[in-house]
Design a protein around this motif. Structure first.
Motif, short mmCIF file in Angstrom:
data_model
loop_
_atom_site.label_atom_id
_atom_site.label_comp_id
_atom_site.label_asym_id
_atom_site.label_seq_id
_atom_site.Cartn_x
_atom_site.Cartn_y
_atom_site.Cartn_z
N LEU A 1 0.86 -1.19 0.00
CA LEU A 1 0.00 0.00 0.00
C LEU A 1 0.89 1.23 0.00
O LEU A 1 1.57 1.52 0.99
CB LEU A 1 -0.92 0.01 1.23
N SER A 2 0.89 1.95 -1.11
CA SER A 2 1.78 3.11 -1.21
C SER A 2 1.36 4.02 -2.35
O SER A 2 0.54 3.66 -3.19
CB SER A 2 3.23 2.65 -1.43
N VAL A 3 1.95 5.21 -2.35
CA VAL A 3 1.89 6.11 -3.50
C VAL A 3 3.34 6.25 -3.95
O VAL A 3 4.07 7.12 -3.46
CB VAL A 3 1.28 7.48 -3.14
N PRO A 4 3.78 5.39 -4.86
CA PRO A 4 5.22 5.27 -5.16
C PRO A 4 5.74 6.30 -6.15
O PRO A 4 6.34 5.97 -7.18
CB PRO A 4 5.32 3.85 -5.73
N GLY A 5 5.51 7.57 -5.84
CA GLY A 5 5.99 8.64 -6.72
C GLY A 5 6.39 9.86 -5.94
O GLY A 5 6.16 9.96 -4.73
N GLY B 1 10.00 19.66 -10.33
CA GLY B 1 8.76 20.00 -11.01
C GLY B 1 8.18 18.89 -11.87
O GLY B 1 7.15 19.09 -12.51
N VAL B 2 8.82 17.73 -11.86
CA VAL B 2 8.38 16.61 -12.70
C VAL B 2 7.99 15.43 -11.79
O VAL B 2 8.67 15.15 -10.80
CB VAL B 2 9.49 16.16 -13.66
N VAL B 3 6.87 14.75 -12.14
CA VAL B 3 6.47 13.57 -11.38
C VAL B 3 7.41 12.42 -11.71
O VAL B 3 7.57 12.05 -12.88
CB VAL B 3 5.02 13.17 -11.71
#
Length: 321
Positions: free
Chosen positions: A192-196, A201-203
């Protein structure tokens, strides 16, 4: 001896409820039956694009401060649990302090433990108060999870919503918070993660929430059962002494399985997930405030608050309301 007691609760949900059928109308390939059967969720609230976590936190905080019978200027510590802050910095807690007009120089900070965030924040605030360094803390869980959802992934986007819940915790000569336990195991972070992240300024990576639902379910039920027993034993009590179990509102199946594992009938479990979905760090205080305001939770009752979230983190707080 200085103790910490909950003096008041508050919560806030933005906009009109968005039902499961509303999501279908928006083009998501699902159905009310599919969502409700697997999660127990019937609706959620989604903040408008210009509404931030600090705004939701403010609305919940005003209600909690009013319920506590104090003024914003009486608050000398603010902890905001959130995974969806307004900015990288300043903290959402600082922005909330400014919105409330508090200028007394009290400490403010954000705490990131995802869905366990409110339990972590409440336990942390209790330590400040019991040390004698603070007299009245505002503890908030506030989320705009709709900002990090992939609306093409029906396995996750139907689960989450936005909202905020808050409590005022104050110094008291009578015991309030009876026991706390906080844990984490970072080796489980991939499920469970938001891996970013944002880099110049760049994703970089993936900016959306990703979850292995089956793995999360198994882990959640296991640790929620363990940490609940831990705080009850720490306080020298039994599960039979607990009047209400108020778990993180992730999924009705998790709530039911946890209650069964602990021998707690569903009649003693506060379940609000049907009304607002999984609101991460906001879900425990949202459920608590609803139960206080509808009269189920009464002064003198023993409440067991517990959560589990990405990290993985998990924790519990046993208190006398």
């Amino acid at each position: 001896m200085i103790y910490a007691r909950v003096a008041g609760t508050g919560s806030f949900l933005p906009g009109k409820p968005v039902t499961n059928d509303d999501l279908v109308a928006r083009g998501i390939e699902t159905s009310d039956e599919w969502i409700a059967e697997r999660t127990g969720i019937r609706m959620r609230h989604l903040a408008e694009p210009d509404v931030t976590a600090s705004q939701l936190a403010y609305e919940a905080s005003v209600r909690a401060i009013e319920a506590a019978g104090c003024q914003p200027s009486d608050i000398d510590l603010i902890i905001v649990a959130t995974s969806t802050p307004d900015y990288i910095f300043p903290s959402t807690a600082a922005l909330l302090q400014a919105r409330l007009g508090i200028t007394n120089g009290g400490a403010v900070f954000d705490l990131q433990a995802v869905c366990t965030g409110f339990a972590y924040a409440l336990a942390t605030a209790e330590k400040f108060i019991r040390s004698g360094s603070n007299k009245r803390a505002l503890v908030v869980g506030a989320e705009v999870f709709s900002r990090i959802l992939d609306w093409n992934d029906r396995g996750t986007c139907v689960l989450f919503g936005d909202g905020a819940g808050a409590v005022v915790l104050e110094a008291s000569a009578r015991p309030g918070i009876l026991a706390t336990a906080l844990h984490a195991d970072g080796s489980h972070s991939p499920i469970l993660s938001v891996p970013g992240q944002i880099n110049r300024g760049v994703v970089i990576g993936d900016p959306f929430l990703r979850m292995d639902g089956q793995a999360v379910f198994k882990f959640a039920v296991k640790v929620l059962g363990e940490v609940a027993r831990e705080v009850v034993e720490q306080a020298g009590l039994t599960m039979g002494d607990v009047d209400w179990l108020i778990p993180h509102q992730a999924n009705m199946r998790i709530l039911q399985a946890t209650g069964k594992r602990l021998g707690v009938p569903m009649e003693k479990v506060i379940a609000t997930v049907a009304q607002h979905g999984n609101t991460s760090a906001a879900s425990i205080p949202l459920a608590l405030d609803l139960a206080v305001r509808d009269g189920r939770v009464q002064r003198g009752q023993k409440l067991l608050l517990e959560g589990v979230g990405g990290g993985f983190t998990w924790g519990a707080v046993l208190l006398e309301f």
